[in-house]
Structure formats: structure tokens, C-alpha cells
Design a protein around this motif. Structure first.
Motif, short mmCIF file in Angstrom:
data_model
loop_
_atom_site.label_atom_id
_atom_site.label_comp_id
_atom_site.label_asym_id
_atom_site.label_seq_id
_atom_site.Cartn_x
_atom_site.Cartn_y
_atom_site.Cartn_z
N ARG A 172 97.16 -63.28 111.45
CA ARG A 172 96.68 -64.61 111.00
C ARG A 172 97.54 -65.30 110.17
O ARG A 172 97.33 -66.30 109.75
CB ARG A 172 95.42 -64.27 110.25
CG ARG A 172 94.10 -63.64 110.96
CD ARG A 172 93.86 -64.55 112.34
NE ARG A 172 92.58 -65.42 112.25
CZ ARG A 172 92.52 -66.02 113.22
NH1 ARG A 172 93.29 -66.27 114.33
NH2 ARG A 172 91.34 -67.10 113.00
N VAL A 173 98.61 -64.62 109.91
CA VAL A 173 99.85 -65.07 109.03
C VAL A 173 101.04 -65.35 109.89
O VAL A 173 101.59 -64.30 110.45
CB VAL A 173 100.22 -64.23 107.87
CG1 VAL A 173 101.38 -64.74 107.14
CG2 VAL A 173 98.98 -63.76 107.02
N GLY A 174 101.57 -66.36 110.00
CA GLY A 174 102.72 -66.77 110.84
C GLY A 174 104.11 -66.24 110.04
O GLY A 174 104.01 -65.60 109.09
N LYS A 175 104.99 -67.01 110.27
CA LYS A 175 106.34 -66.88 109.73
C LYS A 175 106.18 -67.10 108.30
O LYS A 175 105.92 -68.40 108.26
CB LYS A 175 107.58 -67.07 110.37
CG LYS A 175 107.85 -66.42 111.67
CD LYS A 175 108.99 -66.77 112.25
CE LYS A 175 109.30 -65.73 113.55
NZ LYS A 175 110.70 -65.85 114.12
N LEU A 176 106.88 -66.48 107.19
CA LEU A 176 106.80 -67.19 105.81
C LEU A 176 108.23 -67.72 105.80
O LEU A 176 109.22 -67.65 106.47
CB LEU A 176 106.40 -65.83 105.08
CG LEU A 176 105.31 -65.11 105.26
CD1 LEU A 176 105.05 -63.98 104.23
CD2 LEU A 176 104.19 -66.24 105.02
N PRO A 177 108.42 -68.39 104.44
CA PRO A 177 109.62 -69.04 104.00
C PRO A 177 110.80 -67.99 104.61
O PRO A 177 110.72 -66.89 104.05
CB PRO A 177 109.37 -69.39 102.79
CG PRO A 177 107.86 -69.77 102.55
CD PRO A 177 107.22 -68.77 103.65
N GLY A 178 112.04 -68.82 104.74
CA GLY A 178 113.14 -67.82 105.10
C GLY A 178 113.38 -66.89 104.12
O GLY A 178 113.75 -65.71 104.43
N PRO A 179 113.67 -67.24 102.81
CA PRO A 179 114.15 -66.00 101.89
C PRO A 179 113.06 -64.84 101.97
O PRO A 179 113.63 -63.88 101.80
CB PRO A 179 114.01 -66.89 100.42
CG PRO A 179 114.36 -68.26 100.86
CD PRO A 179 113.57 -68.34 102.08
N VAL A 180 112.02 -65.12 102.11
CA VAL A 180 110.87 -63.97 102.17
C VAL A 180 111.12 -63.30 103.22
O VAL A 180 111.07 -61.98 103.22
CB VAL A 180 109.46 -64.71 102.10
CG1 VAL A 180 108.47 -63.44 102.12
CG2 VAL A 180 109.25 -65.44 100.68
N GLU A 181 111.24 -63.87 104.51
CA GLU A 181 111.35 -63.13 105.54
C GLU A 181 112.76 -62.15 105.59
O GLU A 181 112.90 -61.15 106.44
CB GLU A 181 111.62 -64.17 106.70
CG GLU A 181 110.15 -64.76 107.07
CD GLU A 181 109.18 -63.78 107.95
OE1 GLU A 181 109.66 -62.96 108.53
OE2 GLU A 181 108.21 -64.20 107.81
N PHE A 182 113.86 -62.79 104.99
CA PHE A 182 114.97 -62.13 104.78
C PHE A 182 115.06 -61.04 104.23
O PHE A 182 115.65 -60.01 104.40
CB PHE A 182 116.30 -62.93 104.38
CG PHE A 182 117.65 -62.41 104.53
CD1 PHE A 182 118.23 -62.67 105.57
CD2 PHE A 182 117.93 -61.76 103.38
CE1 PHE A 182 119.62 -62.24 105.65
CE2 PHE A 182 119.30 -61.18 103.42
CZ PHE A 182 119.94 -61.38 104.67
#
Length: 282
Positions: A172-182
Motif C-alpha cells: 500500500r506504500v509506493g516508492k518514497l522520496p529518493g534520499p529515503v530510498e537510498f
């Protein structure tokens, strides 16, 4: 040292509430492409979670005895104060990465961890599908105890790590902002970890941080939609069979092996390993 809470036990009401809310979200906004929920699958995950609480309590006695003995022998001491707890959590997450990776690439350890991957669904209840033989994890954290981390502090950090990981078992949660995903392990990264496609296998072992995977070459970004479960799925919702099926498979393979090297291979090599058919008889 100060009294430290068990974050997992304190979070159980939140686990239940969030799972119920996720179920409701699928009822209100169904997603045909998502794995969603299944009644039998969810019941199995909840049963595995309740069973793990019981067995973890039993395994605690020998593990605490070993950790306490090592802690008593080391002259080092890490104080439990406000600024050391984040450092201990960082160190625990580092050793969690190697513990998790080891449980994917050594078959006798995989027999413990495979339970968590046995569902073909991916939702918050999947996070509760925990093994009953977690006795295999304690050796990976011995360096922390030897460096002076109190066993209770290690238990606290481990519980925080598990609580964090509950929230990343969702579609239910897609990709998060880039710095968080990194930096952090996210639902997107963990969906890859639970997928059974070849390019996704044995990837994204991190607990809280995904940086370890980036550093040690085990990272894969989410691209194609994951297909959850095992490369050879089990057709059962029986908690006892879910908990023991890989141990039974190992026992059959060891019994039928022709050499001691092959028997060791069935225990210590990867889950997909098989001996060459031309091996000599023992």
C-alpha cells in the motif's frame, strides 16, 4: 544499566490495529495487481507469529546464558546512555544484515528463515510469519557482546529493528522520496526481498538501513512487479508443516546422499544446491 523495554511486545496492539486498517483499505480500494489478503494465509501468519513468541521465550534461556557468560568474560563495557543507543542500534543493524544474508545462503539456516518467505501474499500480516527456530541467529551477534554491549541492550536494539521492519511489509506504500530510498529499507526494497524472480533472489537483506546492501553488492531496485513466495512453493497452511518443511527436506536429502561431502553440502551450501550425480559412493 537502565531498564529497557521490549519494543515488540509494546507494539503488538499497533501491529493488530495497522493490520486491520490495511485489510479495510483493500476492501475499500481493492488492487487487482496486489497480493492482498487471504483468510487461510493470514490465519497461518498469525499462528506462526504467536508460536514464535512461545518458542522465542524458550530459546531465550540458553541464549541469555551464553551472552551473559561472554559479557562477564570481556573487560569491555559500552555504557547505556542516550548517545550510545543509536550507535548500538547501528551496529546491531550491521550484524543483522550478515545474519539475514547467512540465513539465505546456508541451507540449514534457510530452514529457519524460509518460514518468513513461505507466503505468496505480501502484507502486514506477513511480517508476523516468524520462525520457531530462531536459535540459529544468536552467534552472529556475539561480536557485539564481546565488545561490551550488554545483552539487554542488544535485545532492545533487536526489538526496535523488528518493529521497524513490520511497517515495510506492505504493497500500500509506493516508492518514497529518493534520499529515503537510498538510505533506509523501505516497502519497495522489501518487496524485492520477498520476490521469487531470479533477478530479485537473495537481495536487500538490510533491516533498518539499505546502505549495507549497497555497500556489499546485494542491492536490487524494484522494477518489475514482484511474485511472492518461494521458488518451490509449499501447498499447505498447516503451521507445523510450514515451520518444519525445509528441515524435513534436508533430512531426506541427507539420508539419500551418497558421500559425506554431499551430506555436508545439503546442510551448509545454498538452498538450491544439489550434488553432481557422478559422485562416488560413500
Amino acid at each position: 544499566m537502565p531498564q529497557l523495554p521490549d519494543a515488540v511486545m509494546w507494539s503488538i496492539p499497533a501491529f493488530v490495529l495497522l493490520t486491520v486498517l490495511e485489510v479495510i483499505s483493500y476492501r475499500i480500494h481493492p488492487d487487482e495487481d496486489a497480493a492482498g489478503y487471504g483468510a487461510k494465509d493470514t490465519a497461518t501468519s498469525l499462528s506462526m507469529g504467536l508460536g514464535s513468541l512461545l518458542f522465542d521465550f524458550l530459546w531465550k534461556f540458553p541464549i541469555v546464558a551464553i551472552y551473559t557468560g561472554v559479557y562477564a568474560l570481556t573487560p569491555l563495557r559500552v555504557p547505556v546512555v542516550w548517545w550510545t543507543i543509536p550507535l548500538m542500534l547501528l551496529a546491531q543493524d550491521f550484524f543483522y544484515y550478515w545474519q539475514h544474508r547467512g540465513h539465505h545462503v546456508i541451507r540449514v539456516l534457510w530452514a529457519c528463515h524460509v518460514i518468513h518467505h513461505s507466503s505468496r501474499k505480501f502484507n502486514l500480516s506477513t511480517a508476523l510469519r516468524q520462525p520457531w527456530t530462531s536459535l540459529t541467529s544468536w552467534p552472529f551477534y556475539l561480536p557485539l557482546i564481546a565488545c561490551g554491549v550488554h545483552p539487554a541492550a542488544l535485545a532492545f536494539c533487536s526489538s526496535l529493528n523488528l518493529v521497524y521492519q513490520f511497517g515495510i511489509h506492505t504493497e500500500r506504500v509506493g516508492k518514497l522520496p529518493g534520499p529515503v530510498e537510498f538510505v533506509f529499507n523501505t516497502p519497495s526494497h522489501h518487496r524485492v526481498h520477498h520476490a521469487s524472480q531470479g533477478g530479485y533472489l537473495d537481495r536487500n537483506f538490510g533491516g533498518i538501513l539499505i546502505l549495507w546492501d549497497r555497500l556489499f553488492g546485494s542491492f536490487a531496485a524494484e522494477a518489475e512487479r514482484p511474485v511472492y513466495g518461494l521458488t518451490k512453493n509449499i501447498a499447505t497452511f498447516n503451521p507445523l508443516r510450514v515451520a518444519t518443511h525445509e528441515y524435513a527436506a534436508i533430512a531426506r536429502d541427507v539420508a539419500s546422499a551418497r558421500t559425506w561431502r554431499d551430506r555436508a553440502g545439503h546442510l551448509l551450501r545454498g538452498p538450491g544446491w544439489s550434488p553432481r550425480p557422478e559422485g562416488p559412493a560413500a
